[in-house]
Scaffold this motif. Structure first.
Motif, PDB file in Angstrom:
ATOM      1  N   LEU A 264      -2.986  45.585  72.924  1.00  0.00           N
ATOM      2  CA  LEU A 264      -2.867  45.781  71.476  1.00  0.00           C
ATOM      3  C   LEU A 264      -1.780  46.800  71.147  1.00  0.00           C
ATOM      4  CD1 LEU A 264      -6.655  45.862  70.476  1.00  0.00           C
ATOM      5  CD2 LEU A 264      -5.015  44.006  70.137  1.00  0.00           C
ATOM      6  N   PHE A 265      -1.748  47.896  71.908  1.00  0.00           N
ATOM      7  CA  PHE A 265      -0.727  48.923  71.651  1.00  0.00           C
ATOM      8  C   PHE A 265       0.667  48.381  71.964  1.00  0.00           C
ATOM      9  CE2 PHE A 265       1.904  52.477  73.076  1.00  0.00           C
ATOM     10  CZ  PHE A 265       1.830  53.307  71.964  1.00  0.00           C
ATOM     11  N   GLY A 266       0.796  47.714  73.127  1.00  0.00           N
ATOM     12  CA  GLY A 266       2.097  47.162  73.491  1.00  0.00           C
ATOM     13  C   GLY A 266       2.545  46.075  72.550  1.00  0.00           C
ATOM     14  N   GLY A 267       1.593  45.226  72.113  1.00  0.00           N
ATOM     15  CA  GLY A 267       1.954  44.175  71.164  1.00  0.00           C
ATOM     16  C   GLY A 267       2.402  44.736  69.831  1.00  0.00           C
ATOM     17  N   SER A 268       1.754  45.802  69.377  1.00  0.00           N
ATOM     18  CA  SER A 268       2.158  46.434  68.109  1.00  0.00           C
ATOM     19  C   SER A 268       3.562  47.018  68.224  1.00  0.00           C
ATOM     20  CB  SER A 268       1.160  47.524  67.728  1.00  0.00           C
ATOM     21  OG  SER A 268      -0.143  46.991  67.592  1.00  0.00           O
ATOM     22  N   ALA A 269       3.817  47.724  69.341  1.00  0.00           N
ATOM     23  CA  ALA A 269       5.152  48.282  69.544  1.00  0.00           C
ATOM     24  C   ALA A 269       6.193  47.173  69.661  1.00  0.00           C
ATOM     25  CB  ALA A 269       5.165  49.152  70.801  1.00  0.00           C
ATOM     26  N   GLY A 270       5.847  46.083  70.355  1.00  0.00           N
ATOM     27  CA  GLY A 270       6.772  44.965  70.484  1.00  0.00           C
ATOM     28  C   GLY A 270       7.063  44.300  69.157  1.00  0.00           C
ATOM     29  N   PHE A 271       6.050  44.213  68.297  1.00  0.00           N
ATOM     30  CA  PHE A 271       6.267  43.623  66.971  1.00  0.00           C
ATOM     31  C   PHE A 271       7.239  44.463  66.149  1.00  0.00           C
ATOM     32  CE2 PHE A 271       5.159  43.249  62.479  1.00  0.00           C
ATOM     33  CZ  PHE A 271       5.253  41.864  62.294  1.00  0.00           C
ATOM     34  N   ILE A 272       7.103  45.781  66.242  1.00  0.00           N
ATOM     35  CA  ILE A 272       8.017  46.665  65.508  1.00  0.00           C
ATOM     36  C   ILE A 272       9.447  46.494  66.022  1.00  0.00           C
ATOM     37  CG2 ILE A 272       8.582  49.084  65.040  1.00  0.00           C
ATOM     38  CD1 ILE A 272       5.581  49.677  65.139  1.00  0.00           C
ATOM     39  N   PHE A 273       9.614  46.496  67.345  1.00  0.00           N
ATOM     40  CA  PHE A 273      10.953  46.326  67.906  1.00  0.00           C
ATOM     41  C   PHE A 273      11.521  44.952  67.567  1.00  0.00           C
ATOM     42  CE2 PHE A 273      10.025  50.058  70.368  1.00  0.00           C
ATOM     43  CZ  PHE A 273      11.272  50.590  70.673  1.00  0.00           C
ATOM     44  N   SER A 274      10.674  43.932  67.588  1.00  0.00           N
ATOM     45  CA  SER A 274      11.137  42.595  67.238  1.00  0.00           C
ATOM     46  C   SER A 274      11.569  42.524  65.780  1.00  0.00           C
ATOM     47  CB  SER A 274      10.024  41.579  67.504  1.00  0.00           C
ATOM     48  OG  SER A 274      10.437  40.277  67.143  1.00  0.00           O
TER      49      SER A 274
ATOM     50  N   ASN B  28      21.065  35.299  58.354  1.00  0.00           N
ATOM     51  CA  ASN B  28      19.700  35.308  57.845  1.00  0.00           C
ATOM     52  C   ASN B  28      18.857  34.288  58.622  1.00  0.00           C
ATOM     53  OD1 ASN B  28      17.439  35.724  56.334  1.00  0.00           O
ATOM     54  ND2 ASN B  28      18.187  34.651  54.508  1.00  0.00           N
ATOM     55  N   VAL B  29      17.858  34.807  59.318  1.00  0.00           N
ATOM     56  CA  VAL B  29      17.012  33.923  60.123  1.00  0.00           C
ATOM     57  C   VAL B  29      15.609  33.822  59.539  1.00  0.00           C
ATOM     58  CG1 VAL B  29      18.282  34.293  62.257  1.00  0.00           C
ATOM     59  CG2 VAL B  29      16.451  35.872  61.632  1.00  0.00           C
ATOM     60  N   GLY B  30      15.342  34.537  58.460  1.00  0.00           N
ATOM     61  CA  GLY B  30      14.035  34.462  57.824  1.00  0.00           C
ATOM     62  C   GLY B  30      13.011  35.380  58.465  1.00  0.00           C
ATOM     63  N   ALA B  31      11.893  35.505  57.778  1.00  0.00           N
ATOM     64  CA  ALA B  31      10.856  36.414  58.249  1.00  0.00           C
ATOM     65  C   ALA B  31      10.213  35.928  59.540  1.00  0.00           C
ATOM     66  CB  ALA B  31       9.785  36.584  57.171  1.00  0.00           C
ATOM     67  N   TRP B  32      10.152  34.612  59.728  1.00  0.00           N
ATOM     68  CA  TRP B  32       9.516  34.072  60.935  1.00  0.00           C
ATOM     69  C   TRP B  32      10.379  34.260  62.169  1.00  0.00           C
ATOM     70  CZ3 TRP B  32       4.575  33.250  60.925  1.00  0.00           C
ATOM     71  CH2 TRP B  32       3.938  32.926  59.732  1.00  0.00           C
ATOM     72  N   GLY B  33      11.593  34.758  61.967  1.00  0.00           N
ATOM     73  CA  GLY B  33      12.449  35.031  63.117  1.00  0.00           C
ATOM     74  C   GLY B  33      11.890  36.117  64.013  1.00  0.00           C
ATOM     75  N   VAL B  34      10.972  36.928  63.470  1.00  0.00           N
ATOM     76  CA  VAL B  34      10.313  37.949  64.295  1.00  0.00           C
ATOM     77  C   VAL B  34       9.595  37.296  65.471  1.00  0.00           C
ATOM     78  CG1 VAL B  34       8.535  39.751  64.280  1.00  0.00           C
ATOM     79  CG2 VAL B  34      10.064  39.500  62.333  1.00  0.00           C
ATOM     80  N   PHE B  35       9.055  36.082  65.241  1.00  0.00           N
ATOM     81  CA  PHE B  35       8.335  35.374  66.308  1.00  0.00           C
ATOM     82  C   PHE B  35       9.202  34.315  66.985  1.00  0.00           C
ATOM     83  CE2 PHE B  35       5.230  36.737  63.111  1.00  0.00           C
ATOM     84  CZ  PHE B  35       4.381  37.496  63.895  1.00  0.00           C
ATOM     85  N   SER B  36      10.027  33.616  66.192  1.00  0.00           N
ATOM     86  CA  SER B  36      10.790  32.507  66.766  1.00  0.00           C
ATOM     87  C   SER B  36      12.069  32.962  67.468  1.00  0.00           C
ATOM     88  CB  SER B  36      11.144  31.502  65.656  1.00  0.00           C
ATOM     89  OG  SER B  36      11.937  32.134  64.648  1.00  0.00           O
ATOM     90  N   ARG B  37      12.727  33.983  66.941  1.00  0.00           N
ATOM     91  CA  ARG B  37      14.020  34.411  67.499  1.00  0.00           C
ATOM     92  C   ARG B  37      13.860  35.541  68.505  1.00  0.00           C
ATOM     93  NH1 ARG B  37      17.887  38.241  66.209  1.00  0.00           N
ATOM     94  NH2 ARG B  37      20.039  37.661  66.749  1.00  0.00           N
TER      95      ARG B  37
ATOM     96  N   GLY C 247      10.729  36.822  69.480  1.00  0.00           N
ATOM     97  CA  GLY C 247       9.319  36.906  69.861  1.00  0.00           C
ATOM     98  C   GLY C 247       9.109  37.288  71.314  1.00  0.00           C
ATOM     99  N   SER C 248      10.120  37.060  72.162  1.00  0.00           N
ATOM    100  CA  SER C 248       9.972  37.435  73.572  1.00  0.00           C
ATOM    101  C   SER C 248       9.794  38.946  73.736  1.00  0.00           C
ATOM    102  CB  SER C 248      11.191  36.969  74.362  1.00  0.00           C
ATOM    103  OG  SER C 248      12.385  37.555  73.849  1.00  0.00           O
ATOM    104  N   THR C 249      10.325  39.712  72.789  1.00  0.00           N
ATOM    105  CA  THR C 249      10.146  41.161  72.840  1.00  0.00           C
ATOM    106  C   THR C 249       8.680  41.530  72.682  1.00  0.00           C
ATOM    107  OG1 THR C 249      12.348  41.484  71.881  1.00  0.00           O
ATOM    108  CG2 THR C 249      10.839  43.345  71.780  1.00  0.00           C
ATOM    109  N   ILE C 250       7.990  40.832  71.786  1.00  0.00           N
ATOM    110  CA  ILE C 250       6.559  41.099  71.599  1.00  0.00           C
ATOM    111  C   ILE C 250       5.794  40.770  72.871  1.00  0.00           C
ATOM    112  CG2 ILE C 250       4.524  40.522  70.229  1.00  0.00           C
ATOM    113  CD1 ILE C 250       6.369  39.771  67.929  1.00  0.00           C
ATOM    114  N   GLY C 251       6.132  39.619  73.487  1.00  0.00           N
ATOM    115  CA  GLY C 251       5.453  39.239  74.716  1.00  0.00           C
ATOM    116  C   GLY C 251       5.690  40.218  75.855  1.00  0.00           C
ATOM    117  N   MET C 252       6.925  40.724  75.960  1.00  0.00           N
ATOM    118  CA  MET C 252       7.236  41.649  77.042  1.00  0.00           C
ATOM    119  C   MET C 252       6.480  42.966  76.872  1.00  0.00           C
ATOM    120  SD  MET C 252      10.849  43.418  78.112  1.00  0.00           S
ATOM    121  CE  MET C 252      10.681  44.554  76.734  1.00  0.00           C
ATOM    122  N   PHE C 253       6.480  43.512  75.658  1.00  0.00           N
ATOM    123  CA  PHE C 253       5.765  44.764  75.416  1.00  0.00           C
ATOM    124  C   PHE C 253       4.267  44.592  75.636  1.00  0.00           C
ATOM    125  CE2 PHE C 253       9.669  46.275  73.672  1.00  0.00           C
ATOM    126  CZ  PHE C 253       9.587  47.652  73.633  1.00  0.00           C
ATOM    127  N   THR C 254       3.727  43.457  75.213  1.00  0.00           N
ATOM    128  CA  THR C 254       2.301  43.203  75.408  1.00  0.00           C
ATOM    129  C   THR C 254       1.958  43.141  76.889  1.00  0.00           C
ATOM    130  OG1 THR C 254       2.232  41.958  73.330  1.00  0.00           O
ATOM    131  CG2 THR C 254       0.401  41.652  74.855  1.00  0.00           C
TER     132      THR C 254
END
Length: 204
Positions: free
Chosen positions: A30-40, A50-59, A61-68
């Motif tokens: 949870l802590f790593g995923g939260s930090a990864g979401f911020i960095f993403s 402009n990639v849109g708000a969903w780019g946090v996950f689609s563009r 998103g690997s950053t969130i997975g790595m931190f998690t």
């Protein structure tokens, strides 16, 4: 002649308490995923197009997975290593840091980089843990064996300054009225303005 029957202090026995590695792994995820979401989100906001708000996950998103993954591996490995060895020491951090660093290197798919990331992360975290686990340095020996209440009382009284020292630096007045303040105030007023103030008795 030395006393041959002198009593030697027995070493204090340390009882190891098992850690919940699964719970720690979930917290780390949870802590790593939260930090990864911020960095993403930061990476997504710095994109040139402009990639849109969903780019946090689609563009990015690997950053969130790595931190998690890193947070999960580190916290789970640290407690699992402590449970297997039945010791709480720096070696647990060394093992967990190496595995977490190797997890970062898995993205490259190359053994030298996996080992290099693991070794670098392990050295940094082990040094940080060995020196006290704090940027302010380790705890002093006299408070290591205190419980939480005694430690806080020690820190509170250790930082308490005498009232005379505080008054000498801050000065009197503005709500600070040490003993003899009214007499000294009347003397200062008499010297500066030539006016003598007689205090009014409360019983009059």
């Amino acid at each position: 002649m030395a006393n041959q029957h002198s009593v030697q202090a027995e070493p204090k026995e340390h009882h190891f308490h098992q850690h919940d590695a699964i719970k720690s792994g979930i917290k780390g995820a949870l802590f790593g995923g939260s930090a990864g979401f911020i960095f993403s989100a930061v990476q997504n906001s710095l994109a040139k197009r402009n990639v849109g708000a969903w780019g946090v996950f689609s563009r990015t998103g690997s950053t969130i997975g790595m931190f998690t993954a890193v947070g999960t591996v580190y916290t789970f490995s640290k407690d699992a290593s402590a449970n297997l060895r039945e010791k709480d020491d720096t070696l647990n951090v060394t093992i967990a840091s190496f595995l977490a660093g190797a997890t970062i290197g898995l993205r490259t798919g190359r053994i030298p980089q996996i080992l290099g990331f693991g070794a670098a992360f392990s050295i940094i975290m082990s040094t940080f843990e060995f020196t006290g686990g704090s940027l302010r340095g380790g705890a002093r020996p006299e408070i290591l064996d205190m419980d939480e209440y005694e430690r806080k009382e020690y820190l509170r009284t250790n930082r308490r300054r005498p009232i005379t020292e505080a008054i000498s630096e801050v000065g009197e007045g503005r709500g600070i009225k040490p003993p003899g303040y009214e007499e000294r105030r009347r003397e200062r007023l008499k010297e500066k303005y030539g006016v003598e103030i007689n205090p009014v008795s409360a019983n009059a």
